[in-house]
Motif scaffolding. Structure first.
Motif, PDB file in Angstrom:
ATOM      1  N   VAL A  98      -8.138  -7.071  20.180  1.00 59.51           N
ATOM      2  CA  VAL A  98      -8.129  -8.203  19.251  1.00 59.51           C
ATOM      3  C   VAL A  98      -7.891  -7.638  17.864  1.00 59.51           C
ATOM      4  O   VAL A  98      -8.675  -6.792  17.391  1.00 59.51           O
ATOM      5  CB  VAL A  98      -9.448  -8.989  19.282  1.00 59.51           C
ATOM      6  CG1 VAL A  98      -9.410 -10.114  18.258  1.00 59.51           C
ATOM      7  CG2 VAL A  98      -9.687  -9.559  20.665  1.00 59.51           C
ATOM      8  N   HIS A  99      -6.838  -8.053  17.244  1.00 59.54           N
ATOM      9  CA  HIS A  99      -6.470  -7.542  15.927  1.00 59.54           C
ATOM     10  C   HIS A  99      -6.289  -8.710  14.972  1.00 59.54           C
ATOM     11  O   HIS A  99      -5.428  -9.563  15.190  1.00 59.54           O
ATOM     12  CB  HIS A  99      -5.182  -6.725  16.013  1.00 59.54           C
ATOM     13  CG  HIS A  99      -4.675  -6.245  14.687  1.00 59.54           C
ATOM     14  ND1 HIS A  99      -5.367  -5.335  13.916  1.00 59.54           N
ATOM     15  CD2 HIS A  99      -3.559  -6.550  14.000  1.00 59.54           C
ATOM     16  CE1 HIS A  99      -4.695  -5.106  12.825  1.00 59.54           C
ATOM     17  NE2 HIS A  99      -3.581  -5.828  12.847  1.00 59.54           N
ATOM     18  N   GLU A 100      -7.110  -8.739  13.926  1.00 60.49           N
ATOM     19  CA  GLU A 100      -7.049  -9.801  12.919  1.00 60.49           C
ATOM     20  C   GLU A 100      -7.099 -11.180  13.578  1.00 60.49           C
ATOM     21  O   GLU A 100      -6.346 -12.086  13.220  1.00 60.49           O
ATOM     22  CB  GLU A 100      -5.812  -9.639  12.038  1.00 60.49           C
ATOM     23  CG  GLU A 100      -5.827  -8.341  11.228  1.00 60.49           C
ATOM     24  CD  GLU A 100      -4.629  -8.176  10.323  1.00 60.49           C
ATOM     25  OE1 GLU A 100      -3.651  -8.947  10.459  1.00 60.49           O
ATOM     26  OE2 GLU A 100      -4.666  -7.276   9.473  1.00 60.49           O
ATOM     27  N   GLY A 101      -7.974 -11.296  14.571  1.00 59.71           N
ATOM     28  CA  GLY A 101      -8.175 -12.572  15.249  1.00 59.71           C
ATOM     29  C   GLY A 101      -7.158 -12.925  16.301  1.00 59.71           C
ATOM     30  O   GLY A 101      -7.244 -13.982  16.929  1.00 59.71           O
ATOM     31  N   LYS A 102      -6.201 -12.065  16.522  1.00 59.62           N
ATOM     32  CA  LYS A 102      -5.160 -12.344  17.522  1.00 59.62           C
ATOM     33  C   LYS A 102      -5.328 -11.434  18.731  1.00 59.62           C
ATOM     34  O   LYS A 102      -5.634 -10.255  18.603  1.00 59.62           O
ATOM     35  CB  LYS A 102      -3.772 -12.136  16.906  1.00 59.62           C
ATOM     36  CG  LYS A 102      -3.464 -13.077  15.759  1.00 59.62           C
ATOM     37  CD  LYS A 102      -2.090 -12.803  15.186  1.00 59.62           C
ATOM     38  CE  LYS A 102      -1.808 -13.731  14.002  1.00 59.62           C
ATOM     39  NZ  LYS A 102      -0.484 -13.454  13.385  1.00 59.62           N
TER      40      LYS A 102
END
Length: 115
Positions: A98-102
């Protein structure tokens, strides 16, 4: 752009071993927990293993004692060592972060275990 690239899948006999590798790019790897998922034929995708930034590991009950997840922050890589493989481990294995909410998924690598 965040990218996850898996490798190491293949065909193995029951009881054999494989080590999967996932290399990440486009993220500050060391601050992200990483996960491995798999999706077998006709099955839902399930989490197999997870490793935190502090190197704490967690496993699905079905793989405990057989699979080991580890990370190498210097190489931006997370490994999944799979021992004593069973036919029911046959699946496409995916790396996930999960990166920056994605949610970010790799392209997957096929593992096939023959009986």
């Amino acid at each position: 752009q965040v990218q996850l690239v898996e490798s190491g899948g293949g065909l193995v006999q029951a009881g054999g071993s494989l080590t999967l590798s996932c290399t990440a790019s486009g993220i500050l790897f060391r601050i992200h927990g990483m996960r491995w998922y798999r999706q077998g034929p006709g099955k839902q995708r399930e989490m197999v293993a997870a490793v935190t930034t502090g190197n704490t590991a967690d496993y699905a009950d079905s793989v405990k004692g057989r699979f080991t997840v580890s990370r190498d922050n210097a190489k931006n890589t997370v490994l999944l060592k799979m021992n004593n493989l069973k036919p029911e481990d046959t699946a496409v294995y995916y790396c996930y972060v999960v990166h920056e909410g994605k949610w970010v998924w790799g392209q997957g690598t096929q593992v096939t275990v023959s009986s």
